[in-house]
Design an enzyme around this catalytic site. Structure first.
Site, mmCIF file in Angstrom:
data_model
loop_
_atom_site.group_PDB
_atom_site.id
_atom_site.type_symbol
_atom_site.label_atom_id
_atom_site.label_comp_id
_atom_site.label_asym_id
_atom_site.label_seq_id
_atom_site.Cartn_x
_atom_site.Cartn_y
_atom_site.Cartn_z
ATOM 1 N N GLN A 51 0.852 -1.196 0.000
ATOM 2 C CA GLN A 51 0.000 0.000 0.000
ATOM 3 C C GLN A 51 0.889 1.248 0.000
ATOM 4 O OE1 GLN A 51 -2.274 1.533 3.381
ATOM 5 N NE2 GLN A 51 -4.157 1.284 2.213
ATOM 6 N N TYR A 92 -5.947 11.045 3.646
ATOM 7 C CA TYR A 92 -4.578 11.338 3.199
ATOM 8 C C TYR A 92 -4.585 12.037 1.829
ATOM 9 C CZ TYR A 92 -3.465 8.612 7.284
ATOM 10 O OH TYR A 92 -3.388 8.181 8.586
ATOM 11 N N GLY A 99 -8.814 -6.433 10.114
ATOM 12 C CA GLY A 99 -7.735 -5.672 10.716
ATOM 13 C C GLY A 99 -7.457 -6.165 12.122
#
Ligand code: FMN
Length: 385
Positions: free
Chosen positions: A102, A174, A317
């Protein structure tokens, strides 16, 4: 043993078969060296979680120095990092998962301490509406073009390191998202203005990344895009904006869309009258691209529920921090032995090192808050269900 759909293989648009539909969600663990080089601890941590999942998405790596977002973050910003990254890719692939790197720039979601003195940059000089957020510098036109090149160069390095693919981190506020957002993007040049113009930056990044793929990789190289479907900022990205974006993504050669949410069944934050889960709405829009859903999925039953909504992949996660062998245990009928609680005594075994623990403890909404590890012989009771 049950025949869960999420254990079935799936073929991506580029023809690559993925052995099952379970994904390790990208999770920064702050275990890289301070220059962004991968550490052995990080490799071990990833390798431990690469045995069962079909896709393993690494913690996000920064594409250039001003884009670094966390201490201990992995970097893919120069060619010297390729050697370490190739060890990471090899370790992941050796256990059977496809290794996806990523990549991002944090944009305004960093500070000049983390960037070692560089002022954070963004689409416009608007600080994030967060306590203590540093006001970023607006990228000049040339710098926007250079940032796109940095995404392309990072992709070339991921290919050189032997990764099976990259994921563009366009979520969680982001830089890629900052260009889409009307809050952070107030530009009046070709990179800002209408929704179409605000999408020009991510669309150009995607096109450049795909060109790099064509030049340096085979068609099997996987390119994914992660996005957040909405944001709280005013003005901010709406679900309709995201539907429009996803429609545009259908026409590109990317291989999947990853929808980042804290809870997979979340409904609209911006339109309280809309009671249809976002993921179901996006499924309808994304007719050509596989979707990865994520958010508070812990048990095989919860994962299967998502599959029943015709979602292609589920990403885990928290659960894979606690239980690296989740898939193996489900596949071999040992569901009863799945860990749902994090025990202090297991931290070493799980590869959770002190900076990672600190990071988790500080994270809003993370159930591990309250963990007392001063005496790490004590059992830590954290309830996830
Ligand atoms: C410790 C931690 C680090 C994370 N780092 C990243 C990251 O590097 N990139 C990213 O896209 N999301 C990151 N996330 C978000 C996760 O990928 C995921 O979307 C989120 O944790 C919800 O899924 P879960 O409930 O299964 O944990 C992080 C989450 C956690 C808990």
């Amino acid at each position: 043993m049950k025949n869960y759909q999420f254990l079935n293989p799936i073929i991506l648009p580029n023809g690559v078969q993925i052995k099952n539909r379970v994904v390790l969600a990208p999770m920064t663990e702050q275990m890289a060296f301070q220059d962004g080089t991968v550490s052995l601890e990080e490799i071990n941590y990833m390798q431990q979680r690469a045995g069962g999942v079909g896709l393993l998405i690494t913690p996000v790596a920064y594409i250039n120095k001003e884009g670094k977002g966390f201490e201990g973050q992995l970097g893919v910003d120069d060619d010297h990092k390729i050697a370490g990254l190739s060890k990471l890719a090899f370790a992941i692939k050796s256990r059977g998962a496809k290794a996806i790197l990523q990549i991002f720039s944090a944009g305004r979601m960093t500070n000049s301490h983390i960037t070692r003195g560089l002022k954070p940059v963004s689409a416009s000089a608007i600080a994030a509406p967060r306590n203590g957020a540093e006001c970023p510098r607006e990228l000049s036109q040339d710098e926007v073009v250079n940032t796109i090149k940095d995404f392309a160069e990072a992709t070339r390095r991921a290919i050189a390191a032997g990764f099976d693919g990259i994921e563009l981190h366009g979520a969680n506020t982001y830089l890629l998202q900052q260009f889409v957002s009307p809050h952070s993007n107030r530009r009046t040049d070709q990179w800002g203005g209408s929704l179409e113009k605000r999408l020009f930056f991510p669309m150009t990044v995607i096109n450049e990344v795909l060109k790099v793929k064509e030049k340096f990789a085979t068609p099997e190289f996987i390119v994914g895009y992660r996005l957040s479907p909405e944001e709280m900022e005013e003005p901010g990205i709406s679900l309709d904006d995201t539907k429009y974006f996803i429609d545009k993504l259908q026409q590109t050669d990317i291989d999947y869309i990853h929808v980042s949410m804290g809870n997979v069944w979340r409904t609209s934050m911006r339109d309280q009258s809309d009671s249809v889960p976002i993921i179901k709405q996006l499924r309808k829009v994304s007719s050509k691209k596989p979707l990865i859903a994520v958010g508070s999925i812990r048990t095989p039953e919860q994962a299967e529920d998502v599959m029943n909504s015709e979602i292609d992949f589920i990403a885990l996660g928290h659960q894979l921090i606690i239980e690296p062998n989740w898939v193996e245990k489900v596949a071999s009928g040992q569901e009863d032995s799945i860990r749902y609680q994090l025990h202090a005594a297991d931290l070493d075994d799980l590869g959770v090192k002190p900076p990672f623990l600190e990071f988790i403890r500080d994270m809003p909404g993370f159930d591990i808050l309250g963990l007392d590890y001063a005496d790490n012989r004590e059992i830590v009771k954290v309830t996830y269900l």
